[in-house]
Design a protein around this motif. Structure first.
Motif, PDB file in Angstrom:
ATOM      1  N   LYS A   1       0.833  -1.224   0.000  1.00 37.67           N
ATOM      2  CA  LYS A   1       0.000   0.000   0.000  1.00 37.67           C
ATOM      3  C   LYS A   1       0.856   1.257   0.000  1.00 37.67           C
ATOM      4  O   LYS A   1       0.432   2.314  -0.456  1.00 37.67           O
ATOM      5  N   ASP A   2       2.056   1.147   0.580  1.00 34.43           N
ATOM      6  CA  ASP A   2       2.873   2.345   0.807  1.00 34.43           C
ATOM      7  C   ASP A   2       3.975   2.560  -0.219  1.00 34.43           C
ATOM      8  O   ASP A   2       4.765   3.497  -0.077  1.00 34.43           O
ATOM      9  N   ILE A   3       4.107   1.670  -1.194  1.00 36.86           N
ATOM     10  CA  ILE A   3       5.167   1.873  -2.193  1.00 36.86           C
ATOM     11  C   ILE A   3       4.569   1.793  -3.599  1.00 36.86           C
ATOM     12  O   ILE A   3       3.517   1.178  -3.799  1.00 36.86           O
ATOM     13  N   ALA A   4       5.288   2.398  -4.553  1.00 31.74           N
ATOM     14  CA  ALA A   4       4.751   2.413  -5.928  1.00 31.74           C
ATOM     15  C   ALA A   4       5.736   1.787  -6.909  1.00 31.74           C
ATOM     16  O   ALA A   4       5.586   1.917  -8.126  1.00 31.74           O
ATOM     17  N   ILE A   5       6.766   1.118  -6.374  1.00 33.12           N
ATOM     18  CA  ILE A   5       7.790   0.523  -7.248  1.00 33.12           C
ATOM     19  C   ILE A   5       7.472  -0.967  -7.488  1.00 33.12           C
ATOM     20  O   ILE A   5       6.678  -1.549  -6.756  1.00 33.12           O
ATOM     21  N   PRO A   6       8.100  -1.601  -8.479  1.00 35.66           N
ATOM     22  CA  PRO A   6       7.877  -3.037  -8.673  1.00 35.66           C
ATOM     23  C   PRO A   6       8.313  -3.819  -7.429  1.00 35.66           C
ATOM     24  O   PRO A   6       9.327  -3.494  -6.800  1.00 35.66           O
ATOM     25  N   PHE A   7       7.519  -4.851  -7.095  1.00 44.91           N
ATOM     26  CA  PHE A   7       7.746  -5.621  -5.858  1.00 44.91           C
ATOM     27  C   PHE A   7       7.614  -7.110  -6.222  1.00 44.91           C
ATOM     28  O   PHE A   7       6.580  -7.526  -6.751  1.00 44.91           O
ATOM     29  N   TYR A   8       8.679  -7.872  -5.964  1.00 48.33           N
ATOM     30  CA  TYR A   8       8.700  -9.288  -6.355  1.00 48.33           C
ATOM     31  C   TYR A   8       8.902 -10.185  -5.126  1.00 48.33           C
ATOM     32  O   TYR A   8       9.640  -9.821  -4.206  1.00 48.33           O
ATOM     33  N   GLU A   9       8.298 -11.372  -5.181  1.00 51.82           N
ATOM     34  CA  GLU A   9       8.471 -12.354  -4.106  1.00 51.82           C
ATOM     35  C   GLU A   9       9.053 -13.633  -4.719  1.00 51.82           C
ATOM     36  O   GLU A   9       8.529 -14.139  -5.710  1.00 51.82           O
ATOM     37  N   ILE A  10      10.136 -14.125  -4.088  1.00 51.79           N
ATOM     38  CA  ILE A  10      10.792 -15.330  -4.603  1.00 51.79           C
ATOM     39  C   ILE A  10      10.760 -16.380  -3.496  1.00 51.79           C
ATOM     40  O   ILE A  10      11.168 -16.108  -2.367  1.00 51.79           O
ATOM     41  N   ASP A  11      10.323 -17.592  -3.807  1.00 50.81           N
ATOM     42  CA  ASP A  11      10.337 -18.658  -2.799  1.00 50.81           C
ATOM     43  C   ASP A  11      11.732 -19.270  -2.740  1.00 50.81           C
ATOM     44  O   ASP A  11      12.097 -20.116  -3.550  1.00 50.81           O
ATOM     45  N   ALA A  12      12.509 -18.820  -1.767  1.00 49.06           N
ATOM     46  CA  ALA A  12      13.882 -19.305  -1.609  1.00 49.06           C
ATOM     47  C   ALA A  12      13.956 -20.366  -0.519  1.00 49.06           C
ATOM     48  O   ALA A  12      15.029 -20.826  -0.155  1.00 49.06           O
ATOM     49  N   HIS A  13      12.800 -20.741   0.026  1.00 46.59           N
ATOM     50  CA  HIS A  13      12.786 -21.660   1.168  1.00 46.59           C
ATOM     51  C   HIS A  13      12.357 -23.063   0.756  1.00 46.59           C
ATOM     52  O   HIS A  13      12.716 -24.046   1.396  1.00 46.59           O
ATOM     53  N   ASN A  14      11.538 -23.128  -0.274  1.00 43.32           N
ATOM     54  CA  ASN A  14      11.089 -24.425  -0.775  1.00 43.32           C
ATOM     55  C   ASN A  14      11.844 -24.760  -2.047  1.00 43.32           C
ATOM     56  O   ASN A  14      12.232 -23.866  -2.797  1.00 43.32           O
ATOM     57  N   ILE A  15      12.007 -26.054  -2.282  1.00 40.99           N
ATOM     58  CA  ILE A  15      12.675 -26.451  -3.524  1.00 40.99           C
ATOM     59  C   ILE A  15      11.719 -26.176  -4.682  1.00 40.99           C
ATOM     60  O   ILE A  15      12.072 -25.502  -5.648  1.00 40.99           O
ATOM     61  N   VAL A  16      10.484 -26.639  -4.555  1.00 45.95           N
ATOM     62  CA  VAL A  16       9.442 -26.289  -5.535  1.00 45.95           C
ATOM     63  C   VAL A  16       8.638 -25.142  -4.918  1.00 45.95           C
ATOM     64  O   VAL A  16       8.095 -25.296  -3.817  1.00 45.95           O
ATOM     65  N   PRO A  17       8.558 -23.996  -5.599  1.00 44.61           N
ATOM     66  CA  PRO A  17       7.818 -22.874  -4.984  1.00 44.61           C
ATOM     67  C   PRO A  17       6.429 -23.325  -4.519  1.00 44.61           C
ATOM     68  O   PRO A  17       5.770 -24.113  -5.202  1.00 44.61           O
ATOM     69  N   CYS A  18       6.028 -22.820  -3.369  1.00 46.38           N
ATOM     70  CA  CYS A  18       4.812 -23.299  -2.697  1.00 46.38           C
ATOM     71  C   CYS A  18       3.596 -23.290  -3.631  1.00 46.38           C
ATOM     72  O   CYS A  18       2.840 -24.254  -3.686  1.00 46.38           O
ATOM     73  N   TRP A  19       3.429 -22.223  -4.388  1.00 55.45           N
ATOM     74  CA  TRP A  19       2.254 -22.102  -5.255  1.00 55.45           C
ATOM     75  C   TRP A  19       2.369 -22.987  -6.500  1.00 55.45           C
ATOM     76  O   TRP A  19       1.380 -23.258  -7.152  1.00 55.45           O
ATOM     77  N   GLU A  20       3.598 -23.451  -6.805  1.00 58.46           N
ATOM     78  CA  GLU A  20       3.812 -24.354  -7.946  1.00 58.46           C
ATOM     79  C   GLU A  20       3.609 -25.807  -7.516  1.00 58.46           C
ATOM     80  O   GLU A  20       3.134 -26.639  -8.277  1.00 58.46           O
ATOM     81  N   ALA A  21       4.011 -26.113  -6.281  1.00 61.15           N
ATOM     82  CA  ALA A  21       3.933 -27.499  -5.798  1.00 61.15           C
ATOM     83  C   ALA A  21       2.488 -27.967  -5.828  1.00 61.15           C
ATOM     84  O   ALA A  21       2.204 -29.106  -6.208  1.00 61.15           O
ATOM     85  N   SER A  22       1.576 -27.089  -5.420  1.00 60.02           N
ATOM     86  CA  SER A  22       0.159 -27.408  -5.520  1.00 60.02           C
ATOM     87  C   SER A  22      -0.625 -26.102  -5.488  1.00 60.02           C
ATOM     88  O   SER A  22      -0.246 -25.161  -4.795  1.00 60.02           O
ATOM     89  N   THR A  23      -1.737 -26.094  -6.212  1.00 58.61           N
ATOM     90  CA  THR A  23      -2.538 -24.858  -6.252  1.00 58.61           C
ATOM     91  C   THR A  23      -3.657 -24.911  -5.224  1.00 58.61           C
ATOM     92  O   THR A  23      -4.523 -24.048  -5.197  1.00 58.61           O
ATOM     93  N   LYS A  24      -3.649 -25.963  -4.386  1.00 63.46           N
ATOM     94  CA  LYS A  24      -4.710 -26.035  -3.363  1.00 63.46           C
ATOM     95  C   LYS A  24      -4.176 -26.671  -2.078  1.00 63.46           C
ATOM     96  O   LYS A  24      -3.068 -27.230  -2.085  1.00 63.46           O
TER      97      LYS A  24
END
Ligand SMILES: Cc1cc2nc3c(=O)[nH]c(=O)nc-3n(C[C@H](O)[C@H](O)[C@H](O)COP(=O)(O)OP(=O)(O)OC[C@H]3O[C@@H](n4cnc5c(N)ncnc54)[C@H](O)[C@@H]3O)c2cc1C
Length: 456
Positions: A129-152
């Motif tokens: 809400k407080d910034i207007a620049i591009p903002f990215y999130e990288i899953d560096a904790h899981n081998i398969v990114p959490c949202w890729e491993a399963s969508t539910k």
């Protein structure tokens, strides 16, 4: 290469450096979030910096956890300095003061690592809400990114295993190294060193530090090598015996992101390929490190109430409700539990183990949590007590593994219905006869009561 990140927010880039807001993955090496931030900075010929936001209160973390974390961050800072990447420790209302810094130095893009926990999700939403620049999130904790491993939300390890194992080969790839960053950032900002922060704030002082301050990437990798050399061979055979503790002891390092699960998996897998005779142990360890650990992230990511009764599956809520008013032979206050003052010698030893050593053996954690259900007035009270004790005293607490493990023990998450009994309903029951069949209970109790090294 497969995508490990996602865009949280598009925006107009600033003119200044690229920033990585380090949160769950507190390491320089093998950190996909930092690597992606550097890639973006190099492409745009920008300086790169790392920001860590220190909050003197975090869930129920006590001094022991801060001690471990700040020693790890000390090593992070040293490592970054050598790569020409400044490390900024933000205090005060961190991380909500992050947007001020972003504006002040006109950050061009913000990167962060991924956590499925509510507190990080709320911080991310606030910062967006407080910034207007591009903002990215990288899953560096899981081998398969959490949202890729399963969508539910997955029902159990049985449903999750085939999904994740199908994707592992795409993501379990070699990890590149950071390079010395070629663009300089001369900050007019004075920033404190992590170890100074140990005495600056009054963290909840319930415990002594552990591991003699041996935290961070180097200590974590040493711990991994020691495990491979001394314990991995018998991991499968002896992993349920707390008197013969052959577990890796890696969870504190993994929890604080001081070492990468992906690096651990690469090293263990390679060792297994060279030693055919320990294949079963390697597979058993990778099942915990990859399937069970990433299933816990899946649970927290897709279950907003992961730490409450409402997070249990429907069948478990129903059966616990049906047994809500069953008489309890024993009930204990939080204080009695905290000090290990119950009638059950094994349980008391488990609790003292947590107090003294900050880490309980995997098998005992299940027993410990299930007894809290048996002795609490309600499942809600049991959840609250178990989470508080786990988060306050376990060095690896405040982790999706902890919330999933407690919800498994008390609320049948990732488990199935068992024969019905008092209080537990159809939730799986455990008792000390089961413990006696698995290991020498008396020996475990003596090993704890005769060797107290912590303090309350
Ligand atoms: C009630 C309860 C509370 C728990 N609390 C926590 C906690 O706060 N933090 C935490 O990291 N783990 C927790 N666990 C899961 C597990 O007990 C620990 O991960 C394990 O004991 C850590 O020791 P280790 O690294 O020596 O394990 P190892 O057996 O050597 O395992 C290696 C790694 O695999 C992962 N792993 C192992 N077992 C599990 C599991 N059952 N679920 C998910 N991942 C697993 C962990 O990342 C662990 O570090 C809890 C389990 C239960 C039943």
């Amino acid at each position: 290469m497969k995508e490990r990140g996602r865009i949280l927010q598009n925006g107009i880039p600033g003119e200044g450096p690229v920033a990585y807001w380090m949160n769950r993955d507190q390491r320089v090496e093998d950190n996909w979030a930092l690597l992606e931030a550097q890639k973006y900075a190099l492409l745009n010929k920008k300086p790169l910096l790392v920001v860590f936001c220190l909050t003197p209160h975090f869930l129920s973390a006590s001094y022991r956890a801060y001690h471990f974390m700040l020693h790890g961050l000390h090593e992070v800072r040293q490592g970054l300095l050598g790569l020409n990447i400044p490390f900024i420790l933000l205090e005060q209302e961190a991380p909500l003061s992050l947007p001020n810094l972003i504006k002040k130095i006109d950050v061009s893009a913000l990167f962060t690592d991924f956590s499925p926990l509510r507190i990080k999700k709320e911080w991310v939403e606030q910062i967006k809400k407080d910034i207007a620049i591009p903002f990215y999130e990288i899953d560096a904790h899981n081998i398969v990114p959490c949202w890729e491993a399963s969508t539910k939300k997955e029902y159990s390890a049985r449903t999750f295993r085939p999904r994740i194992l199908k994707k592992v080969p795409d993501f379990l790839t070699p990890i590149p190294s950071l390079i010395r960053h070629p663009y300089n950032e001369t900050l007019a900002l004075k920033t404190a060193a992590p170890l100074e922060m140990l005495t600056k704030y009054h963290y909840p002082q319930k415990t002594l530090p552990l591991y003699g301050g041996k935290a961070g990437y180097t200590a974590g990798m040493e711990c991994l090598q020691k495990f491979i050399k001394k314990k991995l061979r018998v991991y499968k055979e002896l992993r349920n015996d707390p008197t013969n503790n052959v577990l890796s002891q890696l969870s504190p390092f993994l929890h604080f992101g001081q070492i990468a699960p992906q690096r651990v998996a690469i090293v263990i897998k390679k060792h297994g390929e060279n030693h055919e005779s320990i294949r079963d142990s390697v597979d058993s360890f990778l099942e915990e490190l990859i399937v069970r650990r990433e299933l816990a992230d899946n649970f927290c990511f897709y279950t907003p109430s992961y730490d409450c009764f409402e997070g249990f599956p429907q069948w478990a809520q129903k059966t616990l409700d049906e047994h809500r008013w069953d008489p309890r032979k024993f009930t204990y206050t939080l204080e009695e539990l905290e000090h290990g003052k119950t009638h059950d010698q094994l349980w008391n030893a488990c609790q003292l183990d947590i107090l003294f050593h900050g880490k309980l053996h995997s098998w005992l954690r299940m027993y410990w949590a299930k007894k809290i259900l048996e002795w609490s007035k309600s499942p809600e009270e049991a959840m609250k007590a178990a989470i508080y004790l786990n988060d306050c005293y376990e060095i690896d607490g405040r982790d999706p593994n902890g919330y999933a493990g407690i919800a498994w023990s008390i609320g049948g998450v990732h488990d199935r219905a068992w024969p019905e009994r008092q209080i537990f309903g159809k939730i799986r029951y455990m008792n000390d006869s089961g413990a006696k069949r698995k290991f020498h209970v008396k020996q475990y109790i003596e090993s704890i009561t005769s060797n107290p090294i912590g303090q309350l």
